[in-house]
Design a protein around this motif. Sequence first.
Motif, short mmCIF file in Angstrom:
data_model
loop_
_atom_site.label_atom_id
_atom_site.label_comp_id
_atom_site.label_asym_id
_atom_site.label_seq_id
_atom_site.Cartn_x
_atom_site.Cartn_y
_atom_site.Cartn_z
N GLU A 12 0.72 -1.14 -0.07
CA GLU A 12 0.07 -0.02 -0.18
C GLU A 12 0.96 1.49 -0.26
OE1 GLU A 12 -3.71 1.90 2.64
OE2 GLU A 12 -3.00 -0.10 3.02
N GLU A 13 0.53 2.10 -0.87
CA GLU A 13 1.39 3.37 -1.00
C GLU A 13 1.37 4.27 0.04
OE1 GLU A 13 2.47 6.56 -4.62
OE2 GLU A 13 0.33 5.48 -4.44
N CYS A 27 2.59 2.06 -9.49
CA CYS A 27 1.27 1.86 -8.61
C CYS A 27 0.04 1.69 -9.25
CB CYS A 27 1.14 2.85 -7.45
SG CYS A 27 2.64 2.97 -6.53
N GLN A 28 -0.72 1.23 -9.01
CA GLN A 28 -2.29 1.25 -9.49
C GLN A 28 -3.39 1.63 -8.61
OE1 GLN A 28 -3.10 -2.49 -11.67
NE2 GLN A 28 -4.73 -1.54 -12.79
N GLU A 29 -4.60 2.29 -8.79
CA GLU A 29 -5.52 2.57 -8.10
C GLU A 29 -6.50 1.46 -8.21
OE1 GLU A 29 -5.97 5.02 -5.96
OE2 GLU A 29 -4.13 6.20 -6.62
N SER A 35 -4.07 2.57 -3.14
CA SER A 35 -3.17 2.48 -4.26
C SER A 35 -2.06 1.41 -3.89
CB SER A 35 -2.71 3.85 -4.42
OG SER A 35 -1.59 3.86 -5.37
N CYS A 37 1.32 -0.84 -4.81
CA CYS A 37 2.50 -0.63 -5.77
C CYS A 37 3.33 -1.74 -5.90
CB CYS A 37 3.43 0.49 -5.27
SG CYS A 37 2.38 2.10 -5.11
N GLN A 316 -3.79 1.72 -17.12
CA GLN A 316 -3.77 0.63 -16.25
C GLN A 316 -4.05 -0.88 -16.78
OE1 GLN A 316 -5.45 1.68 -12.38
NE2 GLN A 316 -4.07 3.39 -11.98
#
Length: 517
Positions: A12-13, A27-29, A35, A37, A316
Amino acid sequence: MSSSRCPTPFLEETLFTNGGFVDGRLCQELGNGLSCCLPCPMTDWAYPDRFVTLGVAAEWVAVVGTICCAFLLVSWAVLPVDKTYRHYLSICLTTAVLLMNLGFVVPLAAKPDQCFDRITPNYQKTSSVCGTSGALLILGGWSGVMWVFLRAMSLHLQICWQVVVGRNFMWFSQALGWGIPVLGVILALTFSGVSFRFGATCHINHKNSLADLWIPLLIFAGLTIIIQFATFGYCIKVYLASLADNSASTEGSNLPSYTNSIRTMTPKQAYRRVRRVISLQWRGIAIVLIIVSDVIFFSVVFVFQDNTVQSVKTDQNKAQDWIVCIAFSGGNKNACLDKAGSLVVNIATVGAVLLLLAMNGIWLVLLLGRWTMITGWRDLLSPASRARREFVSVDARLDDLKKDTRSYEMLSRDTGKTMDEAVTPSVVTPISPAHMRSPFGIPLGNQESMTDDDGRRTPDYFGNTARYHAPTRSFSSPRPPTQTVTWDARETYAPRQQQQGQSPNDDYVNPLGMNRI
């Protein structure tokens, strides 16, 4: 880290600070402000384990290339020019390749940590090794392109335009060959920066990289290719024209021709001049093509890789299948390598790029190095090779010739003894050189000799008459003197004409005293 809501191995970011190169995170939402990573470094997840081994192998090849470049530079600095044939274009190009190789050698020696934290890579502000390796790689790449460009331009001016490049071109080359790379490094580090993105060596970041590095670099590389092929085209044209030239003035004539203007040269004369230049410059031509091809190959591959990673960040959906595969496999990257193939450059291409860049120093020592460098170092370092039979002349102070200031004897520089002491006991003087033998005891010829009052035989240096051989292209012949000149043979030491019935020993002149004033 146990409170992370992201599936393994993603992190988790929000659990990490904003230190390091934040833009280098992948990273991706997932919604609801979550988010996730990919752990750092990204290449460990997109490539198999042998990628690390390939990078280390390329770094060790760069070490060999660095040693080769250092050998060339030291040889050019220490050995005489007749052993190395050094030239400033070769010296500067070798220095550029040395800088580029150091970009791979520094990480190998320092072994830096690629990651600032578990999801963020280091960059120039958080790792001095990263900044140093990235700057050296950019400076070496820029310098290499500029110096092969200048070498190609020099060859083009000599062959196609018959321009003798001199001191002005040298100063122009120094300003352009080092000024533009330094400016390019400053712009790249200021507007883009470098970070760990592609192995243990730092590379330029995506932001503004096309404008401040890749496009200018490819422009000069393209100009180099154009100039080089234009030179090849001219050479082919001259060769074809020489095949159709049947003029008798250019065939079988060994007389010197005036080549101050290319317009006055026949096709065969131009072809011989071009062939002579190419025979002297083929090594430089080969190294130009090799280095500019490597730089273009590396630029294209890295730009493609950079754009692919950037497209994954913006869209993404491109990496959706790969991310889902890693999440459901529990972090087993080997099960998902087939899905990562479309997101990265294949490992064979990456290995080829790294190895080709690291081998430039080896190509330089093979093409610009000469066997005489080895013999030169052998002569410089080996005392046995320096012990040669070289002689110098010094004033001899002999007891029986103290008043004769023009006499001398040959000394061996290595032993400090006269050659007469080492070989023969007689004194070597300009008029009686050890009974007509060389310093090594080899007879010099069968000269006639005279006998003096003591019964010793002295070579007759003045009794032989030289024959006159007219030159091949001479249109004159020797003529007898118009008037008779008389002289005293005792004053000039010339042989007197023997009168009929006169003994050869009458009025004899001692050869040992002829050089006295």
